[in-house]
Write an enzyme that holds these catalytic residues in place. Structure first.
Site, PDB file in Angstrom:
ATOM      1  N   ILE A 131       0.826  -1.217   0.000  1.00 30.89           N
ATOM      2  CA  ILE A 131       0.000   0.000   0.000  1.00 30.89           C
ATOM      3  C   ILE A 131       0.865   1.274   0.000  1.00 30.89           C
ATOM      4  O   ILE A 131       0.507   2.282  -0.603  1.00 30.89           O
ATOM      5  CB  ILE A 131      -0.972  -0.015   1.224  1.00 30.89           C
ATOM      6  CG1 ILE A 131      -2.033   1.072   1.124  1.00 30.89           C
ATOM      7  CG2 ILE A 131      -0.254   0.090   2.546  1.00 30.89           C
ATOM      8  CD1 ILE A 131      -3.209   0.733   0.306  1.00 30.89           C
ATOM      9  N   ASN A 159      -6.122   2.593  14.141  1.00 24.08           N
ATOM     10  CA  ASN A 159      -6.814   2.261  15.391  1.00 24.08           C
ATOM     11  C   ASN A 159      -7.500   3.514  15.925  1.00 24.08           C
ATOM     12  O   ASN A 159      -7.209   4.622  15.465  1.00 24.08           O
ATOM     13  CB  ASN A 159      -5.835   1.663  16.408  1.00 24.08           C
ATOM     14  CG  ASN A 159      -4.602   2.528  16.576  1.00 24.08           C
ATOM     15  OD1 ASN A 159      -4.697   3.684  16.997  1.00 24.08           O
ATOM     16  ND2 ASN A 159      -3.455   2.010  16.202  1.00 24.08           N
ATOM     17  N   VAL A 161      -0.245  -2.430   8.218  1.00 23.69           N
ATOM     18  CA  VAL A 161      -0.394  -1.313   7.274  1.00 23.69           C
ATOM     19  C   VAL A 161      -0.080   0.020   7.973  1.00 23.69           C
ATOM     20  O   VAL A 161       0.619   0.882   7.427  1.00 23.69           O
ATOM     21  CB  VAL A 161      -1.844  -1.284   6.729  1.00 23.69           C
ATOM     22  CG1 VAL A 161      -2.119  -0.005   5.968  1.00 23.69           C
ATOM     23  CG2 VAL A 161      -2.110  -2.496   5.848  1.00 23.69           C
ATOM     24  N   ASP A 162      -0.605   0.168   9.170  1.00 23.24           N
ATOM     25  CA  ASP A 162      -0.456   1.398   9.944  1.00 23.24           C
ATOM     26  C   ASP A 162       1.028   1.722  10.164  1.00 23.24           C
ATOM     27  O   ASP A 162       1.479   2.851   9.909  1.00 23.24           O
ATOM     28  CB  ASP A 162      -1.162   1.175  11.291  1.00 23.24           C
ATOM     29  CG  ASP A 162      -1.567   2.462  11.969  1.00 23.24           C
ATOM     30  OD1 ASP A 162      -1.445   3.530  11.351  1.00 23.24           O
ATOM     31  OD2 ASP A 162      -2.019   2.386  13.125  1.00 23.24           O
ATOM     32  N   SER A 215      -8.969  -4.744   8.561  1.00 16.92           N
ATOM     33  CA  SER A 215      -9.367  -5.655   9.661  1.00 16.92           C
ATOM     34  C   SER A 215      -8.893  -7.100   9.535  1.00 16.92           C
ATOM     35  O   SER A 215      -9.116  -7.888  10.452  1.00 16.92           O
ATOM     36  CB  SER A 215     -10.896  -5.671   9.884  1.00 16.92           C
ATOM     37  OG  SER A 215     -11.325  -4.537  10.596  1.00 16.92           O
ATOM     38  N   THR A 216      -8.268  -7.475   8.424  1.00 17.82           N
ATOM     39  CA  THR A 216      -7.959  -8.904   8.237  1.00 17.82           C
ATOM     40  C   THR A 216      -6.548  -9.302   8.708  1.00 17.82           C
ATOM     41  O   THR A 216      -6.128 -10.432   8.505  1.00 17.82           O
ATOM     42  CB  THR A 216      -8.118  -9.329   6.763  1.00 17.82           C
ATOM     43  OG1 THR A 216      -7.172  -8.608   5.970  1.00 17.82           O
ATOM     44  CG2 THR A 216      -9.511  -9.069   6.263  1.00 17.82           C
ATOM     45  N   GLY A 217      -5.841  -8.349   9.332  1.00 17.75           N
ATOM     46  CA  GLY A 217      -4.524  -8.676   9.889  1.00 17.75           C
ATOM     47  C   GLY A 217      -4.653  -8.864  11.388  1.00 17.75           C
ATOM     48  O   GLY A 217      -5.287  -9.810  11.859  1.00 17.75           O
ATOM     49  N   TYR A 219      -6.522  -7.491  13.435  1.00 16.01           N
ATOM     50  CA  TYR A 219      -7.902  -7.452  13.923  1.00 16.01           C
ATOM     51  C   TYR A 219      -8.680  -8.750  13.649  1.00 16.01           C
ATOM     52  O   TYR A 219      -9.816  -8.901  14.100  1.00 16.01           O
ATOM     53  CB  TYR A 219      -8.648  -6.235  13.373  1.00 16.01           C
ATOM     54  CG  TYR A 219      -8.300  -4.936  14.095  1.00 16.01           C
ATOM     55  CD1 TYR A 219      -7.316  -4.900  15.077  1.00 16.01           C
ATOM     56  CD2 TYR A 219      -8.967  -3.751  13.799  1.00 16.01           C
ATOM     57  CE1 TYR A 219      -6.990  -3.718  15.742  1.00 16.01           C
ATOM     58  CE2 TYR A 219      -8.655  -2.562  14.458  1.00 16.01           C
ATOM     59  CZ  TYR A 219      -7.663  -2.554  15.429  1.00 16.01           C
ATOM     60  OH  TYR A 219      -7.368  -1.376  16.075  1.00 16.01           O
TER      61      TYR A 219
HETATM   62  P1  ADP Z   1      -5.994  -4.540  10.892  1.00 17.22           P
HETATM   63  O1  ADP Z   1      -5.432  -4.107  12.225  1.00 17.22           O
HETATM   64  O2  ADP Z   1      -7.119  -3.627  10.407  1.00 17.22           O
HETATM   65  O3  ADP Z   1      -6.333  -5.982  10.844  1.00 17.22           O
HETATM   66  P2  ADP Z   1      -3.389  -4.903   9.572  1.00 17.22           P
HETATM   67  O4  ADP Z   1      -2.517  -3.805   9.102  1.00 17.22           O
HETATM   68  O5  ADP Z   1      -2.933  -5.712  10.733  1.00 17.22           O
HETATM   69  O6  ADP Z   1      -4.818  -4.219   9.842  1.00 17.22           O
HETATM   70  O7  ADP Z   1      -3.686  -5.895   8.367  1.00 17.22           O
HETATM   71  C1  ADP Z   1      -4.576  -5.656   7.330  1.00 17.22           C
HETATM   72  C2  ADP Z   1      -4.156  -6.398   6.097  1.00 17.22           C
HETATM   73  O8  ADP Z   1      -3.128  -5.668   5.441  1.00 17.22           O
HETATM   74  C3  ADP Z   1      -3.564  -7.789   6.333  1.00 17.22           C
HETATM   75  O9  ADP Z   1      -4.136  -8.650   5.364  1.00 17.22           O
HETATM   76  C4  ADP Z   1      -2.079  -7.607   6.101  1.00 17.22           C
HETATM   77  O10 ADP Z   1      -1.492  -8.770   5.546  1.00 17.22           O
HETATM   78  C5  ADP Z   1      -2.047  -6.520   5.068  1.00 17.22           C
HETATM   79  N1  ADP Z   1      -0.824  -5.693   5.030  1.00 17.22           N
HETATM   80  C6  ADP Z   1       0.156  -5.550   5.939  1.00 17.22           C
HETATM   81  N2  ADP Z   1       1.088  -4.678   5.515  1.00 17.22           N
HETATM   82  C7  ADP Z   1       0.693  -4.237   4.286  1.00 17.22           C
HETATM   83  C8  ADP Z   1       1.237  -3.345   3.310  1.00 17.22           C
HETATM   84  N3  ADP Z   1       2.380  -2.695   3.512  1.00 17.22           N
HETATM   85  N4  ADP Z   1       0.525  -3.156   2.161  1.00 17.22           N
HETATM   86  C9  ADP Z   1      -0.639  -3.786   1.941  1.00 17.22           C
HETATM   87  N5  ADP Z   1      -1.189  -4.646   2.817  1.00 17.22           N
HETATM   88  C10 ADP Z   1      -0.530  -4.877   3.966  1.00 17.22           C
END
Ligand code: ADP
Length: 184
Positions: free
Chosen positions: A17, A30, A39-40, A127-129, A131
């Site tokens: 992303i 969050n 991602v955050d 939400s799929t990581g 969360y």
């Molecule tokens: P949440 O806390 O909403 O679950 P996460 O960031 O933990 O968010 O994960 C959301 C999704 O993003 C997961 O499927 C994870 O594999 C994916 N993800 C993690 N890092 C990146 C990135 N740099 N770019 C795109 N997707 C990512």
């Protein structure tokens, strides 16, 4: 995979992303808008301290961002000019309104982007990581919500992109999009 939906190009791709050349990237944030993991963390690391500063201001003024809602900051050093921070629900088994809250997170992000006249945006799989939301269920909600928004808001955007981290996630989103397109 790409399709045109009511004048917007909807693209699903595997990638990071942080690397996207779009006007706004959506962050899976969050409620306190504290940079976290996933991602955050990636967005805050790549975007620099300006994003965290604006997040702090929003936290002081409004207490952060409730689940299902969205706020906007600068993109800092990212290629994207803006970050739309939305908060997806934590999966607790599906009986706590998680589906509706996830749909709201997507809907309110799209609504905010449209209000700001942003023409291209990229979503992660919210939400799929950390969360824990099941990815196939999340993908169906994401695709149905985006289809609904785009249909109601013709030519709202040039492009909406979903950037999936793994081939499995991409497959889930492609399957969900095909399902959603097949239902009127
Ligand atoms: P949440 O806390 O909403 O679950 P996460 O960031 O933990 O968010 O994960 C959301 C999704 O993003 C997961 O499927 C994870 O594999 C994916 N993800 C993690 N890092 C990146 C990135 N740099 N770019 C795109 N997707 C990512």
């Amino acid at each position: 995979m790409e399709v045109h939906l009511a004048g917007t190009l909807l693209k699903l791709l595997q990638g990071d992303i942080v690397e996207q050349e779009v006007e706004a990237v959506v962050n899976a944030a969050n409620t306190g808008l504290w940079g976290g993991g996933g991602v955050d963390g990636a967005i805050h690391r790549a975007g620099g301290t300006k994003i965290a500063e604006e997040c702090r201001r929003i936290r002081e003024e409004r207490g952060g961002c409730p689940v299902g809602e969205a706020v906007i900051t600068t993109g800092g050093k990212l290629k994207a000019r803006y970050v739309i921070h939305t908060v997806g629900p934590i999966w607790r088994g599906g009986q706590g309104g998680e589906d509706e809250l996830l749909a709201s997170a997507y809907y309110n992000s799209l609504k905010l982007a449209k209000e700001r006249e942003i023409k291209s945006l990229a979503f992660p799989s919210i939400s799929t990581g950390a969360y824990g939301f099941p990815v196939e269920r999340a993908a169906r909600i994401a695709m149905a919500t985006v289809k609904d928004f785009l249909t109601r808001n013709p030519a709202a955007f040039e492009e909406v992109r979903f950037v999936l981290f793994s081939p499995e996630a991409l497959k889930a989103y492609e399957g969900a999009l095909m399902e959603v397109l097949a239902t009127a």
